[in-house]
Scaffold this motif. Structure first.
Motif, PDB file in Angstrom:
ATOM      1  N   TYR A   1      -5.523  -2.663   4.470  1.00  0.00           N
ATOM      2  CA  TYR A   1      -4.153  -3.174   4.513  1.00  0.00           C
ATOM      3  C   TYR A   1      -3.057  -2.104   4.418  1.00  0.00           C
TER       4      TYR A   1
ATOM      5  N   PRO B   1      -0.814   1.008   5.356  1.00  0.00           N
ATOM      6  CA  PRO B   1      -0.517   2.000   6.393  1.00  0.00           C
ATOM      7  C   PRO B   1      -0.652   3.421   5.823  1.00  0.00           C
TER       8      PRO B   1
ATOM      9  N   CYS C   1       1.840  -1.859  -5.000  1.00  0.00           N
ATOM     10  CA  CYS C   1       2.846  -1.992  -3.931  1.00  0.00           C
ATOM     11  C   CYS C   1       4.167  -2.508  -4.493  1.00  0.00           C
TER      12      CYS C   1
ATOM     13  N   ARG D   1       8.824  -0.455   3.502  1.00  0.00           N
ATOM     14  CA  ARG D   1       8.340  -1.193   4.675  1.00  0.00           C
ATOM     15  C   ARG D   1       6.807  -1.233   4.688  1.00  0.00           C
ATOM     16  N   ASP D   2       6.183  -0.086   4.386  1.00  0.00           N
ATOM     17  CA  ASP D   2       4.715  -0.046   4.343  1.00  0.00           C
ATOM     18  C   ASP D   2       4.171  -0.952   3.247  1.00  0.00           C
TER      19      ASP D   2
ATOM     20  N   THR E   1       4.322  -4.466   4.436  1.00  0.00           N
ATOM     21  CA  THR E   1       3.267  -4.695   5.430  1.00  0.00           C
ATOM     22  C   THR E   1       1.925  -4.946   4.737  1.00  0.00           C
TER      23      THR E   1
ATOM     24  N   SER F   1      -0.172  -8.479   4.645  1.00  0.00           N
ATOM     25  CA  SER F   1      -1.541  -8.543   5.188  1.00  0.00           C
ATOM     26  C   SER F   1      -2.489  -9.109   4.134  1.00  0.00           C
TER      27      SER F   1
END
Ligand code: HEM
Length: 289
Positions: free
Chosen positions: A28, A30, A169, A180-181, A184, A188
Protein backbone atom coordinates in the motif's frame (compact mmCIF):
# COMPACT_ATOMS: atom_id res chain seq x y z
CA UNK A 1 -2.16 -24.17 30.38
CA UNK A 2 -1.72 -20.51 31.44
CA UNK A 3 1.92 -20.57 30.30
CA UNK A 4 0.92 -22.04 26.93
CA UNK A 5 -1.91 -19.51 26.45
CA UNK A 6 0.46 -16.59 27.20
CA UNK A 7 3.09 -18.03 24.85
CA UNK A 8 0.48 -18.53 22.07
CA UNK A 9 -0.75 -14.92 22.58
CA UNK A 10 2.76 -13.48 22.21
CA UNK A 11 3.43 -15.74 19.19
CA UNK A 12 0.16 -14.83 17.43
CA UNK A 13 0.69 -11.09 18.00
CA UNK A 14 4.34 -11.20 16.85
CA UNK A 15 3.63 -13.17 13.64
CA UNK A 16 0.59 -10.99 12.86
CA UNK A 17 2.64 -7.81 13.39
CA UNK A 18 5.52 -9.00 11.18
CA UNK A 19 3.10 -9.94 8.37
CA UNK A 20 0.67 -7.01 8.68
CA UNK A 21 3.34 -4.29 8.90
CA UNK A 22 5.48 -5.64 6.05
CA UNK A 23 2.46 -6.33 3.78
CA UNK A 24 1.18 -2.74 4.31
CA UNK A 25 4.56 -1.24 3.38
CA UNK A 26 5.02 -3.49 0.37
CA UNK A 27 1.47 -3.37 -1.02
CA UNK A 28 0.00 0.00 0.00
CA UNK A 29 2.83 2.53 0.65
CA UNK A 30 4.13 4.59 -2.33
CA UNK A 31 7.95 4.78 -2.54
CA UNK A 32 8.49 8.06 -0.66
CA UNK A 33 6.20 7.01 2.18
CA UNK A 34 7.73 3.51 2.35
CA UNK A 35 11.15 5.14 2.69
CA UNK A 36 9.92 7.45 5.47
CA UNK A 37 8.13 4.67 7.41
CA UNK A 38 10.88 2.05 6.97
CA UNK A 39 12.90 2.88 10.14
CA UNK A 40 10.03 2.30 12.66
CA UNK A 41 8.65 -0.58 10.54
CA UNK A 42 12.05 -2.32 10.40
CA UNK A 43 12.41 -2.07 14.18
CA UNK A 44 8.90 -3.46 14.74
CA UNK A 45 9.43 -6.34 12.29
CA UNK A 46 12.86 -7.16 13.74
CA UNK A 47 11.47 -7.25 17.30
CA UNK A 48 8.42 -9.26 16.16
CA UNK A 49 10.60 -11.81 14.35
CA UNK A 50 12.73 -12.36 17.48
CA UNK A 51 9.60 -12.75 19.67
CA UNK A 52 8.07 -15.16 17.12
CA UNK A 53 11.20 -17.36 17.14
CA UNK A 54 11.60 -17.28 20.93
CA UNK A 55 7.93 -18.10 21.58
CA UNK A 56 8.03 -20.89 18.98
CA UNK A 57 10.86 -22.52 20.98
CA UNK A 58 9.01 -22.01 24.30
CA UNK A 59 5.75 -23.32 22.75
CA UNK A 60 7.59 -26.53 21.71
CA UNK A 61 9.00 -26.96 25.24
CA UNK A 62 5.54 -26.44 26.77
CA UNK A 63 4.02 -28.95 24.35
CA UNK A 64 6.71 -31.49 25.38
CA UNK A 65 5.90 -30.90 29.05
CA UNK A 66 2.17 -31.23 28.38
CA UNK A 67 2.56 -34.41 26.28
CA UNK A 68 4.82 -36.01 28.93
CA UNK A 69 2.63 -34.58 31.72
CA UNK A 70 5.88 -33.56 33.40
CA UNK A 71 7.37 -30.05 33.58
CA UNK A 72 10.95 -31.37 33.49
CA UNK A 73 10.27 -32.77 30.01
CA UNK A 74 10.22 -29.17 28.74
CA UNK A 75 14.03 -29.10 28.95
CA UNK A 76 14.68 -32.81 28.26
CA UNK A 77 16.37 -33.03 24.81
CA UNK A 78 15.24 -36.64 24.39
CA UNK A 79 11.57 -35.82 24.95
CA UNK A 80 11.69 -32.66 22.83
CA UNK A 81 13.38 -34.60 20.00
CA UNK A 82 10.72 -37.32 20.24
CA UNK A 83 7.96 -34.68 20.06
CA UNK A 84 9.63 -33.16 16.98
CA UNK A 85 10.07 -36.45 15.10
CA UNK A 86 7.20 -38.66 16.31
CA UNK A 87 4.18 -36.28 16.41
CA UNK A 88 2.28 -34.37 13.71
CA UNK A 89 2.68 -31.23 15.84
CA UNK A 90 6.45 -31.80 15.91
CA UNK A 91 6.77 -32.31 12.18
CA UNK A 92 4.87 -29.07 11.54
CA UNK A 93 7.00 -27.34 14.17
CA UNK A 94 10.27 -28.33 12.49
CA UNK A 95 9.10 -26.37 9.41
CA UNK A 96 7.86 -23.49 11.57
CA UNK A 97 11.15 -23.20 13.47
CA UNK A 98 12.94 -23.05 10.10
CA UNK A 99 10.58 -20.31 8.86
CA UNK A 100 10.90 -18.32 12.12
CA UNK A 101 14.71 -18.48 11.88
CA UNK A 102 14.65 -17.42 8.21
CA UNK A 103 12.39 -14.47 9.14
CA UNK A 104 14.86 -13.31 11.81
CA UNK A 105 17.71 -13.50 9.28
CA UNK A 106 15.67 -11.55 6.68
CA UNK A 107 14.54 -8.95 9.26
CA UNK A 108 18.18 -8.22 10.22
CA UNK A 109 20.19 -8.97 7.07
CA UNK A 110 17.71 -7.93 4.33
CA UNK A 111 15.84 -5.21 6.21
CA UNK A 112 14.40 -3.47 3.12
CA UNK A 113 13.48 -6.63 1.22
CA UNK A 114 9.76 -6.25 2.05
CA UNK A 115 8.60 -8.90 -0.48
CA UNK A 116 10.90 -11.49 1.16
CA UNK A 117 9.74 -10.50 4.66
CA UNK A 118 6.07 -10.63 3.59
CA UNK A 119 6.46 -14.12 2.10
CA UNK A 120 8.33 -15.54 5.12
CA UNK A 121 5.98 -13.97 7.70
CA UNK A 122 2.92 -15.09 5.68
CA UNK A 123 4.20 -18.69 5.62
CA UNK A 124 4.99 -18.53 9.35
CA UNK A 125 1.51 -17.18 10.20
CA UNK A 126 -0.42 -19.48 7.84
CA UNK A 127 1.50 -22.56 9.02
CA UNK A 128 -0.19 -22.21 12.41
CA UNK A 129 -3.10 -23.90 10.62
CA UNK A 130 -1.07 -27.14 10.68
CA UNK A 131 -1.60 -27.50 14.45
CA UNK A 132 -4.46 -27.14 16.93
CA UNK A 133 -8.14 -27.69 16.15
CA UNK A 134 -7.53 -27.03 12.45
CA UNK A 135 -5.47 -30.25 12.35
CA UNK A 136 -8.28 -32.39 13.82
CA UNK A 137 -9.56 -33.87 10.56
CA UNK A 138 -7.78 -36.05 7.95
CA UNK A 139 -8.36 -36.36 4.19
CA UNK A 140 -10.12 -33.72 2.07
CA UNK A 141 -11.96 -32.23 5.06
CA UNK A 142 -8.64 -31.82 6.86
CA UNK A 143 -7.04 -30.03 3.90
CA UNK A 144 -10.07 -27.72 3.56
CA UNK A 145 -10.04 -26.94 7.29
CA UNK A 146 -6.33 -26.11 7.30
CA UNK A 147 -6.65 -24.01 4.14
CA UNK A 148 -9.64 -22.14 5.61
CA UNK A 149 -7.80 -21.51 8.84
CA UNK A 150 -4.67 -20.32 6.99
CA UNK A 151 -6.82 -17.69 5.24
CA UNK A 152 -8.38 -16.77 8.62
CA UNK A 153 -4.96 -16.23 10.18
CA UNK A 154 -3.60 -14.23 7.20
CA UNK A 155 -6.65 -11.93 7.03
CA UNK A 156 -6.55 -11.42 10.82
CA UNK A 157 -2.84 -10.51 10.52
CA UNK A 158 -3.41 -8.20 7.52
CA UNK A 159 -6.07 -6.29 9.47
CA UNK A 160 -4.64 -6.16 13.00
CA UNK A 161 -0.99 -5.90 11.89
CA UNK A 162 -1.86 -3.38 9.15
CA UNK A 163 -3.48 -1.00 11.65
CA UNK A 164 -0.02 -0.14 13.06
CA UNK A 165 1.44 1.36 9.83
CA UNK A 166 -2.02 2.93 9.31
CA UNK A 167 -1.38 4.77 12.61
CA UNK A 168 2.13 5.65 11.34
CA UNK A 169 0.43 7.25 8.30
CA UNK A 170 -1.81 9.31 10.59
CA UNK A 171 1.34 10.42 12.44
CA UNK A 172 3.03 11.69 9.24
CA UNK A 173 -0.19 13.15 7.78
CA UNK A 174 0.77 16.62 9.10
CA UNK A 175 3.92 16.55 6.91
CA UNK A 176 2.89 18.13 3.57
CA UNK A 177 5.59 16.25 1.65
CA UNK A 178 4.15 12.90 2.78
CA UNK A 179 0.44 13.75 3.12
CA UNK A 180 -0.67 12.63 -0.35
CA UNK A 181 1.23 9.32 -0.12
CA UNK A 182 -0.12 8.73 3.40
CA UNK A 183 -3.67 9.30 2.14
CA UNK A 184 -3.10 6.93 -0.79
CA UNK A 185 -1.83 4.18 1.53
CA UNK A 186 -4.65 4.65 4.06
CA UNK A 187 -7.32 4.60 1.35
CA UNK A 188 -5.83 1.43 -0.20
CA UNK A 189 -5.74 -0.26 3.23
CA UNK A 190 -9.33 0.77 3.85
CA UNK A 191 -10.55 -0.26 0.37
CA UNK A 192 -8.93 -3.70 0.32
CA UNK A 193 -9.71 -4.01 4.02
CA UNK A 194 -13.37 -4.57 3.14
CA UNK A 195 -12.46 -7.80 1.34
CA UNK A 196 -9.98 -8.80 4.04
CA UNK A 197 -12.63 -8.40 6.78
CA UNK A 198 -15.27 -10.22 4.71
CA UNK A 199 -12.87 -13.15 4.22
CA UNK A 200 -12.00 -13.10 7.95
CA UNK A 201 -15.65 -13.33 9.01
CA UNK A 202 -16.46 -15.98 6.40
CA UNK A 203 -13.48 -18.18 7.37
CA UNK A 204 -14.38 -17.64 11.04
CA UNK A 205 -17.89 -19.00 10.40
CA UNK A 206 -16.44 -21.96 8.46
CA UNK A 207 -14.04 -22.54 11.39
CA UNK A 208 -17.03 -22.74 13.75
CA UNK A 209 -18.71 -25.29 11.47
CA UNK A 210 -15.56 -27.44 11.15
CA UNK A 211 -14.37 -27.21 14.78
CA UNK A 212 -17.57 -27.52 16.80
CA UNK A 213 -20.19 -28.28 14.14
CA UNK A 214 -22.86 -26.02 15.64
CA UNK A 215 -23.52 -22.33 16.37
CA UNK A 216 -21.79 -21.15 19.59
CA UNK A 217 -25.10 -20.11 21.19
CA UNK A 218 -26.18 -20.19 23.97
CA UNK A 219 -22.77 -19.64 25.62
CA UNK A 220 -23.21 -22.80 27.73
CA UNK A 221 -19.54 -23.91 27.78
CA UNK A 222 -16.23 -22.09 28.45
CA UNK A 223 -15.32 -22.54 24.74
CA UNK A 224 -18.57 -20.97 23.54
CA UNK A 225 -18.47 -18.16 26.13
CA UNK A 226 -15.01 -17.06 24.95
CA UNK A 227 -15.84 -17.54 21.24
CA UNK A 228 -19.02 -15.45 21.66
CA UNK A 229 -17.04 -12.73 23.45
CA UNK A 230 -14.59 -12.82 20.53
CA UNK A 231 -17.39 -12.47 17.98
CA UNK A 232 -18.88 -9.48 19.88
CA UNK A 233 -15.47 -7.73 20.01
CA UNK A 234 -14.81 -8.50 16.32
CA UNK A 235 -18.25 -7.00 15.52
CA UNK A 236 -17.21 -3.89 17.47
CA UNK A 237 -14.04 -3.66 15.37
CA UNK A 238 -16.08 -3.92 12.16
CA UNK A 239 -18.44 -1.12 13.31
CA UNK A 240 -15.40 1.10 14.03
CA UNK A 241 -13.87 0.27 10.64
CA UNK A 242 -17.12 1.14 8.81
CA UNK A 243 -17.43 4.39 10.82
CA UNK A 244 -13.81 5.30 9.95
CA UNK A 245 -14.25 4.53 6.26
CA UNK A 246 -17.60 6.17 5.59
CA UNK A 247 -17.88 8.91 8.27
CA UNK A 248 -14.44 10.05 9.51
CA UNK A 249 -12.06 9.52 6.55
CA UNK A 250 -14.16 11.63 4.12
CA UNK A 251 -13.79 14.52 6.64
CA UNK A 252 -9.98 14.27 6.91
CA UNK A 253 -9.43 17.14 4.45
CA UNK A 254 -11.68 19.46 6.48
CA UNK A 255 -9.65 19.62 9.67
CA UNK A 256 -7.68 18.35 12.66
CA UNK A 257 -10.74 16.98 14.54
CA UNK A 258 -11.28 14.18 12.00
CA UNK A 259 -7.59 13.26 12.24
CA UNK A 260 -7.83 13.01 16.05
CA UNK A 261 -11.01 10.92 15.85
CA UNK A 262 -9.45 8.57 13.27
CA UNK A 263 -6.37 8.13 15.46
CA UNK A 264 -8.52 7.37 18.53
CA UNK A 265 -10.83 4.90 16.77
CA UNK A 266 -7.90 3.13 15.07
CA UNK A 267 -6.15 2.75 18.44
CA UNK A 268 -9.41 1.34 19.85
CA UNK A 269 -9.56 -1.15 16.93
CA UNK A 270 -6.01 -2.30 17.79
CA UNK A 271 -7.00 -2.64 21.46
CA UNK A 272 -10.10 -4.72 20.66
CA UNK A 273 -8.11 -6.86 18.20
CA UNK A 274 -5.48 -7.54 20.87
CA UNK A 275 -8.20 -8.75 23.28
CA UNK A 276 -9.63 -10.94 20.48
CA UNK A 277 -6.23 -12.61 20.04
CA UNK A 278 -5.92 -13.04 23.83
CA UNK A 279 -9.33 -14.76 23.92
CA UNK A 280 -8.52 -17.18 21.10
CA UNK A 281 -5.10 -17.90 22.63
CA UNK A 282 -7.09 -19.46 25.51
CA UNK A 283 -10.27 -20.90 23.97
CA UNK A 284 -8.58 -22.69 21.06
CA UNK A 285 -6.93 -24.86 23.74
CA UNK A 286 -10.30 -25.91 25.18
CA UNK A 287 -12.66 -28.73 24.20
CA UNK A 288 -14.82 -27.12 21.47
CA UNK A 289 -18.08 -28.48 22.96
C1 HEM B 1 -10.20 -9.27 14.29
C2 HEM B 1 -10.87 -10.34 14.26
C3 HEM B 1 -10.28 -11.73 14.46
C4 HEM B 1 -9.01 -12.12 14.80
C5 HEM B 1 -7.81 -11.25 15.10
C6 HEM B 1 -9.01 -13.58 14.86
C7 HEM B 1 -7.89 -14.34 15.18
C8 HEM B 1 -7.89 -15.71 15.29
C9 HEM B 1 -6.72 -16.53 15.60
C10 HEM B 1 -5.33 -16.00 15.90
C11 HEM B 1 -7.11 -17.83 15.61
C12 HEM B 1 -6.19 -19.05 15.77
C13 HEM B 1 -6.35 -19.84 16.97
C14 HEM B 1 -5.51 -21.10 16.89
O1 HEM B 1 -5.08 -21.51 15.81
O2 HEM B 1 -5.31 -21.73 17.92
C15 HEM B 1 -8.53 -17.84 15.32
C16 HEM B 1 -9.27 -18.97 15.32
C17 HEM B 1 -10.61 -18.94 15.18
N1 HEM B 1 -11.43 -17.85 14.88
FE1 HEM B 1 -10.84 -15.97 14.64
N2 HEM B 1 -10.26 -14.05 14.53
C18 HEM B 1 -11.06 -12.95 14.29
C19 HEM B 1 -12.38 -12.94 13.94
C20 HEM B 1 -13.15 -14.06 14.00
C21 HEM B 1 -14.58 -14.07 13.74
C22 HEM B 1 -15.40 -12.83 13.35
C23 HEM B 1 -15.00 -15.36 13.95
C24 HEM B 1 -16.39 -15.94 13.84
C25 HEM B 1 -17.29 -15.50 13.04
C26 HEM B 1 -13.83 -16.15 14.31
C27 HEM B 1 -13.85 -17.51 14.60
C28 HEM B 1 -12.73 -18.28 14.86
C29 HEM B 1 -12.75 -19.72 15.17
C30 HEM B 1 -14.00 -20.60 15.29
C31 HEM B 1 -11.43 -20.13 15.36
C32 HEM B 1 -10.91 -21.55 15.68
C33 HEM B 1 -10.69 -21.68 17.14
C34 HEM B 1 -10.26 -23.08 17.47
O3 HEM B 1 -9.20 -23.51 16.99
O4 HEM B 1 -10.99 -23.72 18.21
N3 HEM B 1 -12.73 -15.35 14.32
N4 HEM B 1 -8.98 -16.54 15.12
Amino acid sequence: MTALALCRFAHFMATMMAFGVSAYLWLYAPDMLRHALSPPARRLVAASSLIALLTAVVWLALEAASMADDWSAATDPGVVAAVLTDTSFGRAWIARLGLATALVVAAFARRDDWPMIVILSALLLASLALVGHAAMQAGVEGVLHRANHAVHLLTAGAWLGGLVPFLFCLAVYADYTLRRDALTAMMSFSFFGQFVVAALVLTGIVNIALVSGHAPFPPATPYRELLDAKIVLAAGMIVLAVFNRFVVAPRLATGKRALAVLRATSLLEVGLGTIVVALVSVFALLDPA
